[in-house]
Design a protein around this motif. Structure first.
Motif, mmCIF file in Angstrom:
data_model
loop_
_atom_site.group_PDB
_atom_site.id
_atom_site.type_symbol
_atom_site.label_atom_id
_atom_site.label_comp_id
_atom_site.label_asym_id
_atom_site.label_seq_id
_atom_site.Cartn_x
_atom_site.Cartn_y
_atom_site.Cartn_z
ATOM 1 N N GLU A 169 0.831 -1.206 0.000
ATOM 2 C CA GLU A 169 0.000 0.000 0.000
ATOM 3 C C GLU A 169 0.865 1.255 0.000
ATOM 4 O OE1 GLU A 169 -3.276 0.525 2.719
ATOM 5 O OE2 GLU A 169 -3.645 -1.628 2.730
ATOM 6 N N LEU A 170 1.964 1.232 0.739
ATOM 7 C CA LEU A 170 2.874 2.378 0.792
ATOM 8 C C LEU A 170 3.486 2.631 -0.583
ATOM 9 C CD1 LEU A 170 4.096 4.467 2.755
ATOM 10 C CD2 LEU A 170 5.968 2.863 3.116
ATOM 11 N N ALA A 171 3.931 1.576 -1.242
ATOM 12 C CA ALA A 171 4.511 1.716 -2.581
ATOM 13 C C ALA A 171 3.455 2.214 -3.568
ATOM 14 C CB ALA A 171 5.081 0.380 -3.049
ATOM 15 N N THR A 172 2.233 1.716 -3.455
ATOM 16 C CA THR A 172 1.149 2.142 -4.334
ATOM 17 C C THR A 172 0.833 3.619 -4.123
ATOM 18 O OG1 THR A 172 0.209 -0.080 -4.308
ATOM 19 C CG2 THR A 172 -1.249 1.699 -4.998
ATOM 20 N N ALA A 173 0.783 4.046 -2.860
ATOM 21 C CA ALA A 173 0.518 5.453 -2.547
ATOM 22 C C ALA A 173 1.585 6.349 -3.170
ATOM 23 C CB ALA A 173 0.472 5.660 -1.040
ATOM 24 N N SER A 174 2.817 5.889 -3.130
ATOM 25 C CA SER A 174 3.909 6.650 -3.730
ATOM 26 C C SER A 174 3.743 6.750 -5.244
ATOM 27 C CB SER A 174 5.245 5.995 -3.392
ATOM 28 O OG SER A 174 6.300 6.662 -4.029
ATOM 29 N N LEU A 175 3.425 5.632 -5.871
ATOM 30 C CA LEU A 175 3.243 5.617 -7.329
ATOM 31 C C LEU A 175 2.057 6.463 -7.770
ATOM 32 C CD1 LEU A 175 3.934 1.861 -8.104
ATOM 33 C CD2 LEU A 175 5.362 3.817 -8.715
ATOM 34 N N GLU A 176 1.009 6.505 -6.951
ATOM 35 C CA GLU A 176 -0.182 7.281 -7.275
ATOM 36 C C GLU A 176 -0.017 8.762 -6.966
ATOM 37 O OE1 GLU A 176 -3.290 5.351 -5.084
ATOM 38 O OE2 GLU A 176 -3.514 3.765 -6.589
ATOM 39 N N GLY A 177 1.116 9.139 -6.364
ATOM 40 C CA GLY A 177 1.375 10.546 -6.067
ATOM 41 C C GLY A 177 0.722 11.050 -4.793
ATOM 42 N N ARG A 178 0.350 10.129 -3.900
ATOM 43 C CA ARG A 178 -0.267 10.546 -2.645
ATOM 44 C C ARG A 178 0.760 10.926 -1.588
ATOM 45 N NH1 ARG A 178 -3.552 6.132 -0.502
ATOM 46 N NH2 ARG A 178 -2.822 4.726 -2.123
ATOM 47 N N LEU A 179 2.038 10.761 -1.881
ATOM 48 C CA LEU A 179 3.100 11.120 -0.948
ATOM 49 C C LEU A 179 3.929 12.231 -1.588
ATOM 50 C CD1 LEU A 179 4.359 7.549 0.023
ATOM 51 C CD2 LEU A 179 2.588 8.901 1.129
ATOM 52 N N ALA A 180 4.119 13.309 -0.865
ATOM 53 C CA ALA A 180 4.921 14.426 -1.373
ATOM 54 C C ALA A 180 6.110 14.653 -0.455
ATOM 55 C CB ALA A 180 4.076 15.688 -1.457
ATOM 56 N N GLU A 181 7.274 14.888 -1.048
ATOM 57 C CA GLU A 181 8.486 15.085 -0.266
ATOM 58 C C GLU A 181 8.538 16.501 0.269
ATOM 59 O OE1 GLU A 181 13.261 14.645 -0.973
ATOM 60 O OE2 GLU A 181 11.908 13.503 -2.238
ATOM 61 N N LYS A 182 8.963 16.635 1.537
ATOM 62 C CA LYS A 182 9.146 17.957 2.139
ATOM 63 C C LYS A 182 10.302 18.651 1.449
ATOM 64 C CE LYS A 182 7.717 16.735 6.798
ATOM 65 N NZ LYS A 182 8.144 16.580 8.188
#
Length: 84
Positions: free
Chosen positions: A67-80
């Motif tokens: 799920e974490l990898a999927t969230a990253s691929l979907e752009g739900r995680l943004a880097e500070k």
């Protein structure tokens, strides 16, 4: 759900801000690395990797590495980004 002992899904915001180290951990998780391999790659202890992953799961609402990898691929995680 709570009466049956099942944790309800956490609410998820559109994007979660993560640090550059956490972003690197997410990339390595996405590449299939184990906690031990991630620890060696970023030169921290395996326990530190476990702790960071636990915090990432809590902040993002993800319940697994997939799920974490999927969230990253979907752009739900943004880097500070550093603000000067």
């Amino acid at each position: 759900m709570r009466r049956r002992g099942i944790a309800p899904p956490r609410t998820r915001s559109k994007q979660q801000l993560i640090s550059s180290t956490e972003s690197r951990i997410v990339r390595l998780v996405s590449d299939g690395y184990t906690n031990r391999q991630i620890a060696m790659a970023i030169q921290v202890s395996e326990k530190t990797v476990e702790s960071r992953l636990t915090r990432l799961f809590a902040r993002t609402g993800c319940r697994s590495r997939v799920e974490l990898a999927t969230a990253s691929l979907e752009g739900r995680l943004a880097e500070k980004t550093a603000v000067s």
